[in-house]
Design an enzyme around this catalytic site. Structure first.
Site, PDB file in Angstrom:
ATOM      1  N   LYS A 135       0.823  -1.213   0.000  1.00 10.12           N
ATOM      2  CA  LYS A 135       0.000   0.000   0.000  1.00 10.12           C
ATOM      3  C   LYS A 135       0.864   1.273   0.000  1.00 10.12           C
ATOM      4  O   LYS A 135       0.427   2.329  -0.451  1.00 10.12           O
ATOM      5  CB  LYS A 135      -0.928   0.031   1.219  1.00 10.12           C
ATOM      6  CG  LYS A 135      -1.816  -1.184   1.410  1.00 10.12           C
ATOM      7  CD  LYS A 135      -2.831  -1.342   0.304  1.00 10.12           C
ATOM      8  CE  LYS A 135      -3.978  -2.265   0.671  1.00 10.12           C
ATOM      9  NZ  LYS A 135      -3.609  -3.690   0.778  1.00 10.12           N
TER      10      LYS A 135
HETATM   11  C1  LIG Z   1      -4.266  -4.892   0.480  1.00 13.00           C
HETATM   12  C2  LIG Z   1      -3.473  -6.131   0.487  1.00 13.00           C
HETATM   13  C3  LIG Z   1      -3.739  -7.182  -0.396  1.00 13.00           C
HETATM   14  C4  LIG Z   1      -4.891  -7.127  -1.365  1.00 13.00           C
HETATM   15  O1  LIG Z   1      -4.676  -6.162  -2.355  1.00 13.00           O
HETATM   16  P1  LIG Z   1      -5.891  -5.618  -3.240  1.00 13.00           P
HETATM   17  O2  LIG Z   1      -5.321  -4.524  -4.057  1.00 13.00           O
HETATM   18  O3  LIG Z   1      -6.903  -5.126  -2.249  1.00 13.00           O
HETATM   19  O4  LIG Z   1      -6.387  -6.755  -4.033  1.00 13.00           O
HETATM   20  C5  LIG Z   1      -2.917  -8.291  -0.382  1.00 13.00           C
HETATM   21  N1  LIG Z   1      -1.889  -8.390   0.488  1.00 13.00           N
HETATM   22  C6  LIG Z   1      -1.606  -7.408   1.369  1.00 13.00           C
HETATM   23  C7  LIG Z   1      -0.475  -7.591   2.317  1.00 13.00           C
HETATM   24  C8  LIG Z   1      -2.382  -6.238   1.390  1.00 13.00           C
HETATM   25  O5  LIG Z   1      -2.088  -5.270   2.262  1.00 13.00           O
END
Ligand SMILES: *Cc1c(COP(=O)(O)O)cnc(C)c1O
Length: 477
Positions: free
Chosen positions: A108
């Site tokens: 993120k």
């Molecule tokens: C948010 C997240 C996901 C999922 O990603 P999306 O873009 O919501 O599909 C997978 N792994 C981790 C560690 C995340 O923080």
């Protein structure tokens, strides 16, 4: 480049406007009028991460000045612990694209370190802004980091109280910054996300915000300012494969993505449409396998049991960004509107177009733990519980796959140390982070080690129905 709502009943916006706004007034998601093609891929392959990001942003954020974009890129990506930003590593014949080198140890950070800068440039002076965030664990802290002390901005993060890992919760509850607020919700992520979306479209809330001259904005992956930065690392992964002579120029590769809200993998789809040689995008899920069922049957049905798993950031039944994929495939806002209308009534819809190039599988909790253990035993390399869903699910596919696959590695194992230690044979290890550091022969990252010493600042908890009230109280409106 104009941005249109997937549901076709909101006005078209510039990138800057869409980045400030987040979700469209008709409940749809903004998508670019067309997906730009990369004219000279070989030249892109020569660039470093920041240069590549700049080139890609120029194609999408056409209302920003080049100097502005360069400044955003420099500021955001200097917060990473490696110049590479998204290094590709090869272990035991597998490729991992490590996206967890930012300040909060999950992918993120790639988008949330830059979104506040995109918004800052697009905002008018004097605008008061409120960023409302629903998080399944990782978005919350990354948004808090990104927006702390940005003038004129307040951030409220809602997280499902029982649905995040201990480190994730602690990261948010100890966050310092006078403009940041964190609230636990008694419910799961879907409840939290649905209510946040509701606040955005609620007439009374809209009136209250406009009377108080507050502009509401989103930092969730429905914001185009989130998914555009994620496109960059697919190109960068490919460039690294080329540089290491692991592939021939033009050779198509696969990417396996641990998926929840479909934001990450959607960026891969955009990269492919822009001309990056990708054969298959592999959408992997945990026991909440609503997407796996969708990709294998064409029916999306959220009416099912919800599981709290060891990969909590993927514990999602309503996968928001899928709407963008469906729109890009069928090209009809009218069709999307009627699918989504039926979805909000029945929790179910059927999609009858070809989903070519999208593969999917899921991994159970046990398969996920085993994948961590097997990889560690073979190579000494440790992956987190989300990345492990990708590895385990990939191994179950029996379709024709490309020679090279890249596992998108979405979090540092330190963020989920308890479950990773369990996988490695140390269930219930006290001080799991330290134990894990020993097993990996590294030290615990400072920002994780300090968490247990920081005071808890945010203790507020509410029910889903009290979320609006909480926003009003915090904003004193
Ligand atoms: C948010 C997240 C996901 C999922 O990603 P999306 O873009 O919501 O599909 C997978 N792994 C981790 C560690 C995340 O923080």
């Amino acid at each position: 480049m104009k941005y249109y709502s997937t549901r076709g009943r909101a006005e078209a916006l510039t990138a800057g406007e869409a980045i400030l706004k987040g979700i469209a007034t008709d409940g749809g998601l903004y998508v670019p009028e067309k997906i730009p093609k990369v004219e000279n891929l070989p030249a892109f392959m020569e660039l470093d991460y920041k240069e590549l990001a700049f080139e890609i942003f120029k194609l999408y954020l056409t209302d920003y000045t080049h100097a502005g974009l360069r400044d955003c890129v420099d500021q955001a990506y200097s917060t990473f612990d490696t110049q590479e930003v998204a290094p590709l590593v090869k272990r035991g014949g597998k490729y991992f694209l490590e996206l967890f080198h930012g300040r909060t140890f999950a992918f993120k950070d790639v988008a949330l370190s830059i979104l506040p800068h995109f918004q800052r440039l697009a905002a008018k002076d004097g605008d008061k802004r409120l960023i409302l965030v629903a998080t399944s664990g990782d978005t919350g802290k990354a948004a808090l980091e990104g927006f702390t002390d940005v003038p004129g901005v307040n951030v409220i993060v809602f997280y499902p109280q029982e649905g995040v890992s201990p480190v994730q919760k602690r990261q948010m509850q100890t966050h310092r910054g006078g403009n940041t607020f964190v609230v636990g919700v008694q419910g799961n992520f879907d409840d939290t996300q649905t209510e946040v979306k509701q606040i955005f479209t609620d007439d009374e809330m809209k009136r209250i915000f406009s009377e108080n001259k507050i502009r509401l904005s989103s930092a969730n992956s429905i914001n185009i300012g989130r998914f555009v930065p994620q496109i960059v690392y697919y190109f960068y992964a490919y460039a690294q494969l080329l540089r290491a002579k692991e592939i021939e120029p033009g050779e198509a590769v696969d990417f396996t993505v641990p998926t929840g809200n479909f934001g990450n993998i959607l960026a891969g789809y955009y990269a492919k449409k822009m001309g990056l040689p990708i054969a298959n995008l592999i959408c992997t899920t945990n026991d909440n396998k609503v997407l796996y069922d969708f990709f294998t049957t064409g029916v999306y049905d959220k009416n099912r049991e919800f599981f709290a798993t060891i990969s909590p950031s993927m514990d999602i039944l309503v996968s928001s960004n899928l709407e963008r994929l469906l729109y890009n495939i069928c090209g009809s806002a009218q069709e999307i509107s009627s699918l989504m209308a039926s979805f909000s009534k029945t929790g179910r819809f059927e999609f009858n177009h070809s989903l070519e190039g999208m593969l999917s599988h899921f991994a159970t909790e046990e398969e996920t733990l085993n994948a961590i253990k097997t990889l560690y035993d073979e190579t000494g390399y440790v992956i987190d519980t989300h990345t492990a869903v990708g590895v385990a699910a990939y191994s179950k596919l029996d379709e024709n796959l490309s020679r090279v696959n890249v596992f998108v590695s979405t979090a540092s194992p330190f963020k989920f140390a308890g479950d990773v230690c369990k996988a490695l044979g140390y269930p219930g290890a006290s001080k799991a982070e330290e134990r894990l550091a020993e097993l990996m022969d590294v030290s615990v990252p400072e920002r994780i080690a300090e968490l247990s010493k920081l005071p808890i600042i945010h203790e507020r908890v509410c029910t889903r129905n009290q979320m609006k009230e909480a926003v009003r109280e915090i904003m004193k409106v």
